[in-house]
Enzyme design. Structure first.
Site, PDB file in Angstrom:
ATOM      1  CB  CYS A 136      -0.834   0.019   1.212  1.00  0.00           C
ATOM      2  SG  CYS A 136      -2.169   1.470   1.437  1.00  0.00           S
ATOM      3  CB  CYS A 188      -0.525   2.338   5.582  1.00  0.00           C
ATOM      4  SG  CYS A 188      -1.214   0.559   5.113  1.00  0.00           S
ATOM      5  CB  CYS A 232      -5.365  -0.392   2.196  1.00  0.00           C
ATOM      6  SG  CYS A 232      -4.248  -0.690   3.585  1.00  0.00           S
ATOM      7  CB  CYS A 252      -4.047   3.358   5.644  1.00  0.00           C
ATOM      8  SG  CYS A 252      -3.887   3.137   3.758  1.00  0.00           S
ATOM      9  CB  CYS A 266      -9.736  -3.438 -11.683  1.00  0.00           C
ATOM     10  SG  CYS A 266      -9.200  -2.369 -12.803  1.00  0.00           S
TER      11      CYS A 266
HETATM   12 FE    FE Z   1      -3.087   1.101   3.397  1.00  0.00          FE
END
Ligand code: FE
Length: 136
Positions: A49, A52, A98, A101, A121
């Site tokens: 990510c 984060c 995510c 976060c 996607c």
């Molecule tokens: Fe994240």
């Protein structure tokens, strides 16, 4: 154990992320297809990510969907992502976030390849790639 949540204020996200990252991760924007860094990447490694640093996807489940966005048939761990119904733009889609976060990553569709039939996607700009050590 579920991952520890990362929480920042809007101002902190604005300062931490680039303008383009902020637009996608926090404002749920979409990068133009065929524009991102990762859609053609075939290297072995992990996609983290950009908000984060949590591991989200692996090259093991990446495939070329032809969509112009990095596509995966599974997250690296079901705990790594969360889902939300998205009715924006007159469509009914499933948003992928995510789990750590709450950053917007992209959407998941039911037209993916075996074994899951899912197509995650994902916006390149929401991901940071790290090649496995020993790989080119
Ligand atoms: Fe994240």
């Amino acid at each position: 154990m579920p991952p520890r949540k990362v929480e920042k204020t809007d101002q902190e996200w604005r300062e931490f992320l680039s303008a383009e990252q902020y637009l996608v991760l926090r404002l749920k924007g979409t990068e133009p297809p065929f524009s991102g860094e990762h859609y053609r990447n075939k290297a072995k490694g992990v996609y983290y990510c950009a908000g984060c640093g949590s591991p989200l996807f692996s090259s093991e489940t990446k495939y070329d969907s032809g969509s112009g966005w990095p596509s995966f048939w599974s997250p690296i761990d079901e705990q790594a992502v969360e889902y939300a119904e998205d009715f924006s733009y007159g469509m009914h889609r499933t948003e992928v976030l995510c789990a750590t976060c709450q950053g917007h990553l992209g959407h998941v569709f039911d037209d993916g390849p075996p074994p899951t039939g899912k197509r995650y996607c994902i916006n390149s700009i929401a991901l940071k790639f790290s090649a496995h050590s020993g790989e080119a």
